[in-house]
Design a protein around this motif. Structure first.
Motif, PDB file in Angstrom:
ATOM      1  N   PRO A 270      39.444  50.493  51.288  1.00 48.81           N
ATOM      2  CA  PRO A 270      38.205  49.847  51.724  1.00 48.81           C
ATOM      3  C   PRO A 270      38.403  48.398  52.136  1.00 48.81           C
TER       4      PRO A 270
ATOM      5  N   TYR B 268      36.673  39.814  52.034  1.00 49.77           N
ATOM      6  CA  TYR B 268      37.743  39.136  51.278  1.00 49.77           C
ATOM      7  C   TYR B 268      39.135  39.644  51.657  1.00 49.77           C
ATOM      8  N   GLN B 269      39.206  40.470  52.706  1.00 43.64           N
ATOM      9  CA  GLN B 269      40.452  41.124  53.105  1.00 43.64           C
ATOM     10  C   GLN B 269      41.664  40.182  53.095  1.00 43.64           C
TER      11      GLN B 269
ATOM     12  N   ALA C 193      34.909  46.646  45.121  1.00 47.49           N
ATOM     13  CA  ALA C 193      34.978  48.017  45.608  1.00 47.49           C
ATOM     14  C   ALA C 193      34.513  49.012  44.559  1.00 47.49           C
TER      15      ALA C 193
ATOM     16  N   CYS D 234      39.836  45.608  42.644  1.00 48.86           N
ATOM     17  CA  CYS D 234      38.785  44.611  42.549  1.00 48.86           C
ATOM     18  C   CYS D 234      37.513  45.247  42.034  1.00 48.86           C
TER      19      CYS D 234
HETATM   20  S1  SF4 Z   1      37.922  42.386  47.252  1.00 46.00           S
HETATM   21 FE1  SF4 Z   1      38.573  44.504  46.848  1.00 46.00          FE
HETATM   22  S2  SF4 Z   1      37.965  45.682  48.663  1.00 46.00           S
HETATM   23 FE2  SF4 Z   1      37.959  43.489  49.167  1.00 46.00          FE
HETATM   24  S3  SF4 Z   1      39.959  43.081  50.051  1.00 46.00           S
HETATM   25 FE3  SF4 Z   1      40.078  42.588  47.894  1.00 46.00          FE
HETATM   26  S4  SF4 Z   1      40.836  44.460  46.911  1.00 46.00           S
HETATM   27 FE4  SF4 Z   1      40.099  45.015  48.939  1.00 46.00          FE
END
Ligand code: SF4
Length: 409
Positions: A375, A381-382, A404, A401
């Motif tokens: 996702p 926040y990618q 998600a 995280c």
């Molecule tokens: S916050 Fe979660 S869904 Fe977003 S980039 Fe980071 S790990 Fe991936």
């Protein structure tokens, strides 16, 4: 006559804008502030125009738009956090312009393939920075930890010493090779010290040994620690206390303390304080049964992601390569070579390091593994999140995280 004022909203070249469905985020990479926002309505239209590189990172606003409370609040945050400026458009044609931060890079894979076709790809070896050799397994090894950190497995295989030395000599063509790690039950590997010293003359060497194995050869360990860098791997804290009680010379050692729960974290910090240990790293590990610990204590939450301090360069790096894996090769005692132990082997220790590096850069799945899958690719926040790690692979989820998991907005 319409006297309504007009404005330009211009983003700073240090500000990133990320739009993912109804979520948007501005990130200022110098003062590390963020403006999260709902990407809907008028803001969506304005943010979309800012995101379009052809618009030179500016968008025109009318006074009427600015009177909308959501737009006004959004613009105010952008200006207050120095993500951008609001300038009056006095109609003189003097349009402000800025530059969206976009990574301009030749496609690395195509570039290396082109060099290869020309027969001038000798430089690919420069991407090799570290090699981890597992020389053998150990009765105190752990096959699950082995996939997450430098930790011996339980294999019976034993590495071929001559092949290890040849591989290192060929790897040293890379001027950036800066670390060789030797791991396993090193006390029973034949002529370990002699080999480590030969390798040390080529590149700095670090030995990795479990605390249980270390306890079986303290005089030997002391000799090594006088000449070489030694990391003690600790998944059994009573054994660590035995080691520390038995020696007054542990100051030269470095320690990896494996943390799998709140209790092991408290035990680890208790020992660190009791013995005044320096040079210690606490490394979380997934056991197959401690997912709640990861969810509660290791997974980043919105607060942590709101507090990251990454430069523009840091973000470009995360958009390009895997910060943890890049530049490293792992070689198992049976000679199989991996860019990441959770992926298929790249080849064998008999192959040339150059060919293995070229293969990983052009066909591999580790060094260039970034957060471009679901996702994460749909998340604002990618590029602020750390590169994908082996925890995710071992746990079997592509994200680590709470966002998600739906626990937090
Ligand atoms: S916050 Fe979660 S869904 Fe977003 S980039 Fe980071 S790990 Fe991936």
């Amino acid at each position: 006559m319409n006297t309504m004022k007009k404005y330009w909203l211009v983003l700073s070249p240090d500000t990133f804008i990320w739009l993912k469905g109804e979520n948007g985020l501005l990130y200022q990479s110098v003062n590390h502030t963020q403006v999260p926002f709902k990407n809907v309505g008028t803001i969506k239209s304005l943010a979309g125009q800012l995101d379009d590189i052809d618009n030179l990172y500016r968008v025109e606003l009318t006074e009427e738009m600015l009177q909308q409370p959501e737009v006004n609040g959004w613009v105010r945050q952008i200006v207050d956090k120095q993500c951008g400026r609001l300038l009056e458009n006095n109609g003189t044609g003097n349009r402000p312009a800025s530059m969206k931060p976009v990574l301009k890079l030749q496609d690395g894979v195509k570039y290396y393939e082109w060099l290869h076709r020309q027969g001038i790809d000798g430089c690919v070896i420069q991407n090799l920075h570290e090699v981890v050799f597992y020389l053998n397994g150990s009765a105190s090894g752990d096959d699950v930890l082995h996939r997450q950190l430098v930790y011996p497995s339980t294999t019976d295989a034993v590495a071929d010493r001559e092949k290890v030395i040849r591989f290192v000599k060929e790897s040293k063509v890379s001027p950036f090779l800066s670390k060789l790690s030797l791991a396993g039950n090193l006390l029973v590997f034949p002529h370990l010290e002699e080999m480590a010293e030969e390798l040390q003359a080529i590149c700095p060497v670090k030995l990795y040994i479990t605390v249980e194995d270390a306890l079986n050869g303290l005089p030997q360990l002391k000799e090594w620690a006088d000449k070489l860098s030694v990391q003690i791997l600790v998944n059994d804290f009573p054994s660590l206390e035995m080691l520390l009680d038995a020696n007054g010379w542990c100051a030269g050692l470095q320690f990896t303390l494996v943390v799998t729960s709140v209790q092991t974290y408290e035990a680890a910090t208790g020992i660190i304080n009791k013995y005044g240990l320096e040079h210690v790293e606490l490394v979380p590990a997934y056991t197959g049964e401690n997912l709640p610990f990861f969810e509660d204590c290791i997974y980043p939450d919105a607060g942590e992601l709101a507090g990251v301090s990454l430069s523009k360069k840091d973000i470009f790096i995360r958009q390009t390569l895997n910060v943890t894996d890049f530049g490293k090769l792992y070689i198992e005692p049976d000679g199989k070579v991996y860019a990441n132990l959770d992926n298929a082997p790249l080849g064998m220790i008999d192959d040339s390091p150059h060919d293995l590096v070229y293969k990983e850069l052009t066909e591999g799945h580790s060094w260039l593994h970034i957060r471009d899958q679901e996702p994460c690719r749909e998340c604002v926040y990618q590029w602020l999140c750390p590169s994908p790690s082996n925890y995710e692979r071992v746990i079997g989820r592509p994200d680590l995280c709470k966002m998600a998991m739906g626990n937090e907005a």
